[in-house]
Design an enzyme around this catalytic site. Structure first.
Site, mmCIF file in Angstrom:
data_model
loop_
_atom_site.group_PDB
_atom_site.id
_atom_site.type_symbol
_atom_site.label_atom_id
_atom_site.label_comp_id
_atom_site.label_asym_id
_atom_site.label_seq_id
_atom_site.Cartn_x
_atom_site.Cartn_y
_atom_site.Cartn_z
ATOM 1 N N LYS A 1 38.421 34.194 36.180
ATOM 2 C CA LYS A 1 38.935 32.893 36.609
ATOM 3 C C LYS A 1 40.160 32.572 35.776
ATOM 4 O O LYS A 1 40.292 33.035 34.642
ATOM 5 C CB LYS A 1 37.881 31.793 36.390
ATOM 6 C CG LYS A 1 38.087 30.558 37.239
ATOM 7 C CD LYS A 1 37.538 30.769 38.633
ATOM 8 C CE LYS A 1 37.561 29.518 39.455
ATOM 9 N NZ LYS A 1 36.652 29.643 40.611
HETATM 10 N N1 GLU Z 1 37.967 30.063 44.006
HETATM 11 C C1 GLU Z 1 36.990 30.559 44.913
HETATM 12 C C2 GLU Z 1 35.616 30.568 44.258
HETATM 13 O O1 GLU Z 1 35.359 29.843 43.333
HETATM 14 C C3 GLU Z 1 37.378 31.890 45.548
HETATM 15 C C4 GLU Z 1 37.642 33.009 44.594
HETATM 16 C C5 GLU Z 1 38.207 34.248 45.258
HETATM 17 O O2 GLU Z 1 38.369 34.296 46.462
HETATM 18 O O3 GLU Z 1 38.496 35.188 44.500
HETATM 19 O O4 GLU Z 1 34.723 31.256 44.682
#
Ligand code: GLU
Length: 438
Positions: free
Chosen positions: A128
């Site tokens: 993240k």
């Molecule tokens: N931000 C989204 C999540 O928390 C998607 C992450 C992604 O597609 O890599 O799952």
């Protein structure tokens, strides 16, 4: 909305104790994640000997992001990219721009991505990123410069086979286009697979924008069937009306449910007979918030938690459902569109009150599942139809949910612990197979 605490910086690590910034600091997001891991360890069997690996992010990068503002001055922002675990594949997870972003928050969000990706069995680890900034205070040019400089700074650890960012809170297809372009410029070759959630014309995937909300609806409908709740006559309340809450509300309304209350950063609106969701979506597209929607009654924000409903969908930020409001929730089922919206104390209160919680690590996994499809399509330069994508997404979500339901029944645990059992077992099994280097 929560205010998360500032990060603690590392002490010198000792041989066995976790360094202070990894410890459960009161109720920060990382502390919540650690409590969730502790609840699953008794169910991991012999793999439990690897459990400490879940309690330490593999790699965390803090970057300074300086940019020229339009007024000629220079501003510095703090950016992060954390790769929690890469045992099952490259890091994968979004990037958020928010004034409350902290290292503790990004660490927790990266860890939840590890569990989520393993729970739906996509071949990714968890990662993240984020920048501590209120993007609404920046011009479009400033936003682009900040995004590009951040991408360049984290460029040493991302890549289509290393770590693949995607949209999250306050980031979107345009953000991903800038990230893809910046990374490609630095590499000297167009690299579409470095991020997902891109515009369709730049290697994006059909169905990606709606995927998280669609997944929320799919698992919600499956769970409703298990507890004998009829979606067509259900009352739904939604917190957060962006890409996740907005789409989920639309899909529940299309299935016949009444969306009776919606809350976002601007205010709370309610209508007993059911809100006109498409009209509310267009109001938000024009004004930026649900506040001022004339075809509904305005509610004080705190009254949202007392709304009479069958399904509550928190789809905004972390730590919204806490010991302070969990006993007020009227719903039979909570579907976590957001990451980390429920604290462990609130989980216990909801369980004691027989409110079923569909945890983030399965409920909002539709987004990253279609991100996986996008990444595969970029590698093969062969693009699938929207029907194909939605059918594959629905199948993965239903099968993953069924497996988790079975684990919850077998072990008599909550769906959160069951999802952690499935996800952590897969992560630690890969860890064990790979062994330690050197
Ligand atoms: N931000 C989204 C999540 O928390 C998607 C992450 C992604 O597609 O890599 O799952």
């Amino acid at each position: 909305m929560p205010h998360t605490s500032a990060p603690n910086f590392p002490d010198s690590p000792t041989a066995h104790a976790l360094p202070s910034y990894l410890q459960a600091d009161h109720l920060g997001p990382w502390g919540i994640y650690l409590q969730q891991v502790d609840r699953v360890i008794p169910y991991l069997g012999p793999l439990a000997r690897w459990a400490e690996t879940l309690k330490r992010p593999k790699r965390a990068l803090i970057v300074d992001v300086p940019i020229h503002l339009d007024n000629g001055t220079v501003a510095h922002f703090e950016g992060y990219r954390v790769q929690h675990n890469t045992s099952r594949g490259p890091g994968k997870g979004g990037v958020r721009f928010h004034q409350d972003v902290t290292l503790s928050e990004v660490m927790a969000l990266s860890a939840w991505m590890s569990v989520k990706n393993a729970a739906v069995n996509v071949p990714f680890g968890g990662a993240k990123g984020g920048i501590r900034v209120n993007p609404k205070t920046l011009s479009l040019g400033e936003l682009e410069r900040m995004t590009r400089r951040y991408t360049s700074e984290i460029g040493i650890i991302i890549g289509p086979n290393k770590d693949i960012p995607a949209p999250d809170v306050n980031t979107n297809e345009q953000t991903m286009a800038w990230m893809m372009d910046t990374y490609s410029m630095n590499e000297g070759a167009t690299s579409t697979g470095v991020v997902t959630g891109k515009p369709l014309d730049l290697g994006g995937s059909l169905g990606r924008r709606e995927a998280t909300g669609r997944g929320v609806f799919t698992v919600g409908a499956e769970a409703a069937r298990h507890i004998g709740l009829d979606i067509a006559s259900a009352r739904v309340a939604v917190q957060g009306f962006g890409n996740v809450g907005g789409i989920a509300a639309k899909m529940f309304a299309q299935a016949g449910a009444k969306v009776v209350a919606v809350q976002d950063h601007g205010g709370t609106v309610m209508k007993e007979s059911g809100l006109d969701v498409p009209a509310l979506l267009s109001h938000v597209a024009h004004t930026g918030s649900v506040a001022g929607f004339t075809e509904a009654q305005a509610l004080p924000d705190d009254a949202f938690w007392d709304v009479r409903c069958d399904i509550l969908i928190p789809a905004a930020l972390e730590q919204q459902i806490t010991a302070a409001n969990a006993h007020r929730i009227q719903a039979r089922m909570v579907i976590e569109g957001a990451n980390g919206p429920t604290t462990p104390e609130a989980d216990d209160i909801l369980q004691a009150r027989n409110v079923l919680v569909l945890p983030d690590v399965i409920a909002n996994a539709g987004g990253v599942t279609v991100s996986y499809f996008e990444w595969v399509q970029d590698f093969s330069s062969f693009f699938w139809s929207e029907d194909d994508i939605n059918a594959r997404l629905t199948r993965i979500m239903k099968e993953a949910f069924a497996a988790i339901w079975q684990v919850a029944t077998d072990h008599q645990v909550t769906l959160r612990t069951a999802t952690f059992i499935v996800g952590c077992t897969r992560i630690l099994h890969s860890r064990e197979l790979r062994g330690l280097y050197p």
